[in-house]
Scaffold this active site. Structure first.
Site, PDB file in Angstrom:
ATOM      1  N   ARG A 171      11.642  -0.999   4.390  1.00  0.00           N
ATOM      2  CA  ARG A 171      10.418  -1.642   3.919  1.00  0.00           C
ATOM      3  C   ARG A 171       9.227  -1.200   4.396  1.00  0.00           C
ATOM      4  O   ARG A 171       8.271  -1.725   4.857  1.00  0.00           O
ATOM      5  CB  ARG A 171      10.349  -3.290   3.960  1.00  0.00           C
ATOM      6  CG  ARG A 171      11.495  -3.977   3.595  1.00  0.00           C
ATOM      7  CD  ARG A 171      11.432  -3.829   1.974  1.00  0.00           C
ATOM      8  NE  ARG A 171      12.726  -4.505   1.497  1.00  0.00           N
ATOM      9  CZ  ARG A 171      13.672  -3.663   1.114  1.00  0.00           C
ATOM     10  NH1 ARG A 171      13.731  -2.479   1.374  1.00  0.00           N
ATOM     11  NH2 ARG A 171      14.646  -4.223   0.697  1.00  0.00           N
ATOM     12  N   SER A 245      10.673 -12.194  -0.294  1.00  0.00           N
ATOM     13  CA  SER A 245      10.991 -12.269   0.981  1.00  0.00           C
ATOM     14  C   SER A 245       9.562 -12.173   1.913  1.00  0.00           C
ATOM     15  O   SER A 245       8.909 -11.229   1.880  1.00  0.00           O
ATOM     16  CB  SER A 245      11.751 -11.110   1.537  1.00  0.00           C
ATOM     17  OG  SER A 245      13.087 -11.147   0.714  1.00  0.00           O
ATOM     18  N   GLU A 343       6.843  -8.851   6.002  1.00  0.00           N
ATOM     19  CA  GLU A 343       7.144  -7.882   4.730  1.00  0.00           C
ATOM     20  C   GLU A 343       5.761  -8.132   3.953  1.00  0.00           C
ATOM     21  O   GLU A 343       5.242  -7.295   3.456  1.00  0.00           O
ATOM     22  CB  GLU A 343       8.201  -8.446   4.022  1.00  0.00           C
ATOM     23  CG  GLU A 343       8.547  -7.391   3.178  1.00  0.00           C
ATOM     24  CD  GLU A 343       9.644  -7.490   1.903  1.00  0.00           C
ATOM     25  OE1 GLU A 343      10.864  -7.948   2.833  1.00  0.00           O
ATOM     26  OE2 GLU A 343       9.791  -7.588   0.925  1.00  0.00           O
TER      27      GLU A 343
HETATM   28  C1  LIG Z   1       9.826 -13.334  -6.576  1.00  0.00           C
HETATM   29  C2  LIG Z   1       9.592 -11.740  -5.901  1.00  0.00           C
HETATM   30  C3  LIG Z   1      10.620 -11.102  -5.489  1.00  0.00           C
HETATM   31  C4  LIG Z   1      10.607  -9.941  -4.846  1.00  0.00           C
HETATM   32  N1  LIG Z   1      11.638  -9.056  -4.495  1.00  0.00           N
HETATM   33  C5  LIG Z   1      11.778  -8.014  -3.866  1.00  0.00           C
HETATM   34  C6  LIG Z   1      12.700  -7.256  -3.655  1.00  0.00           C
HETATM   35  O1  LIG Z   1      14.066  -7.504  -4.208  1.00  0.00           O
HETATM   36  N2  LIG Z   1      12.788  -6.150  -3.102  1.00  0.00           N
HETATM   37  C7  LIG Z   1      11.442  -5.635  -2.617  1.00  0.00           C
HETATM   38  O2  LIG Z   1      11.382  -4.517  -1.898  1.00  0.00           O
HETATM   39  N3  LIG Z   1      10.293  -6.435  -2.747  1.00  0.00           N
HETATM   40  C8  LIG Z   1      10.279  -7.537  -3.241  1.00  0.00           C
HETATM   41  N4  LIG Z   1       9.163  -8.109  -3.678  1.00  0.00           N
HETATM   42  C9  LIG Z   1       7.987  -7.649  -2.982  1.00  0.00           C
HETATM   43  C10 LIG Z   1       7.090  -6.962  -4.187  1.00  0.00           C
HETATM   44  O3  LIG Z   1       7.742  -7.152  -5.406  1.00  0.00           O
HETATM   45  C11 LIG Z   1       7.048  -5.529  -3.849  1.00  0.00           C
HETATM   46  O4  LIG Z   1       6.551  -5.166  -2.682  1.00  0.00           O
HETATM   47  C12 LIG Z   1       6.188  -4.849  -5.005  1.00  0.00           C
HETATM   48  O5  LIG Z   1       6.510  -3.387  -4.711  1.00  0.00           O
HETATM   49  C13 LIG Z   1       4.833  -5.043  -4.737  1.00  0.00           C
HETATM   50  O6  LIG Z   1       4.114  -4.417  -5.977  1.00  0.00           O
HETATM   51  P1  LIG Z   1       2.560  -4.904  -6.480  1.00  0.00           P
HETATM   52  O7  LIG Z   1       2.084  -4.157  -7.423  1.00  0.00           O
HETATM   53  O8  LIG Z   1       2.570  -6.395  -6.680  1.00  0.00           O
HETATM   54  O9  LIG Z   1       1.958  -4.531  -5.034  1.00  0.00           O
HETATM   55  P2  LIG Z   1       0.533  -5.608  -4.223  1.00  0.00           P
HETATM   56  O10 LIG Z   1       1.127  -6.762  -3.955  1.00  0.00           O
HETATM   57  O11 LIG Z   1      -0.631  -5.429  -5.180  1.00  0.00           O
HETATM   58  O12 LIG Z   1       0.146  -4.454  -3.195  1.00  0.00           O
HETATM   59  C14 LIG Z   1       1.201  -4.504  -1.865  1.00  0.00           C
HETATM   60  C15 LIG Z   1       0.524  -3.340  -0.772  1.00  0.00           C
HETATM   61  O13 LIG Z   1       0.515  -2.177  -1.826  1.00  0.00           O
HETATM   62  C16 LIG Z   1      -0.660  -1.450  -1.790  1.00  0.00           C
HETATM   63  N5  LIG Z   1      -0.793  -0.892  -3.007  1.00  0.00           N
HETATM   64  C17 LIG Z   1      -0.669  -1.254  -4.167  1.00  0.00           C
HETATM   65  N6  LIG Z   1      -0.833  -0.413  -5.250  1.00  0.00           N
HETATM   66  C18 LIG Z   1      -1.431   0.766  -4.430  1.00  0.00           C
HETATM   67  C19 LIG Z   1      -1.526   1.988  -4.962  1.00  0.00           C
HETATM   68  N7  LIG Z   1      -1.608   2.316  -6.331  1.00  0.00           N
HETATM   69  N8  LIG Z   1      -1.879   3.044  -4.230  1.00  0.00           N
HETATM   70  C20 LIG Z   1      -1.816   2.619  -2.670  1.00  0.00           C
HETATM   71  N9  LIG Z   1      -1.579   1.347  -2.146  1.00  0.00           N
HETATM   72  C21 LIG Z   1      -1.348   0.261  -3.246  1.00  0.00           C
HETATM   73  C22 LIG Z   1      -1.567  -2.834  -1.316  1.00  0.00           C
HETATM   74  O14 LIG Z   1      -2.904  -2.316  -1.087  1.00  0.00           O
HETATM   75  C23 LIG Z   1      -0.817  -3.553  -0.530  1.00  0.00           C
HETATM   76  O15 LIG Z   1      -1.032  -3.100   0.701  1.00  0.00           O
HETATM   77  C24 LIG Z   1       9.436  -9.229  -4.344  1.00  0.00           C
HETATM   78  C25 LIG Z   1       8.207 -10.365  -4.705  1.00  0.00           C
HETATM   79  C26 LIG Z   1       8.408 -11.582  -5.560  1.00  0.00           C
HETATM   80  C27 LIG Z   1       7.328 -12.234  -5.734  1.00  0.00           C
END
Ligand SMILES: Cc1cc2nc3c(=O)[nH]c(=O)nc-3n(C[C@H](O)[C@H](O)[C@H](O)COP(=O)(O)OP(=O)(O)OC[C@H]3O[C@@H](n4cnc5c(N)ncnc54)[C@H](O)[C@@H]3O)c2cc1C
Length: 347
Positions: A171, A245, A343
């Site tokens: 992570r 998480s 996380e």
């Molecule tokens: C119900 C649920 C289940 C989940 N299960 C998992 C799982 O099984 N495994 C897992 O690893 N994660 C899980 N997650 C967490 C999440 O889905 C991941 O971390 C996902 O990759 C976040 O993507 P996002 O676009 O929503 O990022 P955001 O929440 O918008 O951003 C997360 C981080 O990434 C940065 N960021 C976003 N886009 C960019 C970009 N283009 N360039 C540079 N930085 C950027 C942001 O600044 C921030 O620091 C879960 C979340 C939920 C709600």
């Protein structure tokens, strides 16, 4: 085309916790040609944030600066490129940062390409996937990442990072600096996928779904099974605000782990043969043992089935959820001497 800019933007629908927050300014990036101008705008703002789908963020207050929502679209198969080095069965695919992750996974499967099936239904965007090296059901993004194309937020310089240079860990990555927000805007991500499926079924839930005596499942079968398991086990953010998480599973030294298991014989400990001096502990188990599972404080709570998932029952503020998280951390330190690291990214 001028950039799409909203002043005093409401962010409550742009984060999966569904907490109320506003940004002084929200820029939505839909065209890569506008990225340099968007970076100029970020540089002139006192505080800035890159936003994907907001599924791994907790807004603890308003953003007194600019939020850049990355909504770049597009995906393609690049068969020929790198074919020699990757070998015949391997295929490169590329997706723009704003593509929804799960849709992208389904699209790769529809192209006859396997590798990402265990990562189906993880919320979020393609661009955020390398940021925390997403992982689930026994597979991590790092196993299939080829490279990341990004622009420096400091000077707009373009850079292509090979997977080996992304600092991918559990992570973690170079795009998720503990010293501060990432200094790179990820534009697109390339993956090395396979035409020859190699099912990864060692995760207990998948072993139950696909007993070794049954014929091997297709990558699509695995994706469907993963989706069914996730729907059964995890709260849907559209119905109950959450970010999956909340904490990482802590990694402690093996001596500390041995002391803990002597005092708490039920504690599950995961060991990686590559790092025998370390042990990973399940954060959810530690939290549950401290009595937090199902706890509720106003509208901020700990999920009734998953001690690792903090939830917003409706009108919790980000600061309420952060305060609950801090109390959980304190009680896990007091009882086990283990520090839980979030996380979720605090904003
Ligand atoms: C119900 C649920 C289940 C989940 N299960 C998992 C799982 O099984 N495994 C897992 O690893 N994660 C899980 N997650 C967490 C999440 O889905 C991941 O971390 C996902 O990759 C976040 O993507 P996002 O676009 O929503 O990022 P955001 O929440 O918008 O951003 C997360 C981080 O990434 C940065 N960021 C976003 N886009 C960019 C970009 N283009 N360039 C540079 N930085 C950027 C942001 O600044 C921030 O620091 C879960 C979340 C939920 C709600």
């Amino acid at each position: 085309m001028p950039l799409a800019i909203t002043e005093s933007a409401d962010l409550s629908a742009l984060n999966s916790f569904g907490v109320a927050a506003r940004a002084r300014r929200l820029i939505t990036l839909t065209d890569e040609a506008d990225a340099p101008e968007a970076i100029d705008q970020l540089q002139s703002a006192p505080a800035s944030l890159l936003l994907g789908a907001g599924s791994n963020l907790l807004f603890t207050r308003d953003v007194d600066g600019t939020v850049l929502k990355v909504s770049l679209a597009g995906r393609r198969v690049l068969d020929a490129i790198d074919g020699g080095r990757l070998g015949n069965a391997q295929v490169l695919v590329e997706a723009a940062a704003g593509e929804p992750w799960h849709d992208f996974v389904l699209w790769t499967l529809a192209q006859g390409l396997s590798g990402l099936e265990n990562l189906a239904l993880i919320p979020g965007s393609v661009g955020a996937a390398p940021v925390q090296n997403i992982g689930a059901y026994g597979v991590e993004l790092s196993e299939h990442l080829h490279s990341v194309r990004a622009l420096s937020l400091d000077d707009g310089r373009p850079c292509e990072f090979a997977a080996a240079d992304c600092g991918l860990g559990y992570r973690d990555s170079r795009f998720r600096s503990s010293a501060g927000p990432s200094r790179w805007l990820i534009l697109s991500v390339r993956f090395a996928l396979s035409r020859k499926p190699r099912p990864r079924l060692h995760y207990p839930d998948l072993q139950t779904a696909f007993p070794p005596t049954a014929p091997p499942p297709s990558p699509l079968d695995i994706a469907h099974a993963v989706c069914a398991i996730r729907r059964r086990k995890l709260p849907n953010p559209a119905e109950l605000g959450n970010a999956g998480s909340f904490f990482r599973n802590p990694v402690v030294d093996a001596i500390h782990a041995a002391r803990l298991t002597a005092n708490h014989p039920g504690l599950p400990v995961y060991r990686d043969p590559a790092t025998p001096q370390l042990a990973k502990l399940p954060a959810g188990w530690l939290i549950e043992q401290c009595g937090w599972k199902g706890a509720r404080r106003g509208d901020a709570g700990v999920h009734t089935q998953h001690a690792l998932v903090l939830v917003n029952y409706g009108r919790a503020r980000g600061s309420d959820i952060a305060a609950l998280a801090a109390d959980i951390q304190a009680s896990v330190i007091e009882r086990f001497g283990v520090r839980l690291e979030p996380e979720v990214v605090f904003v």
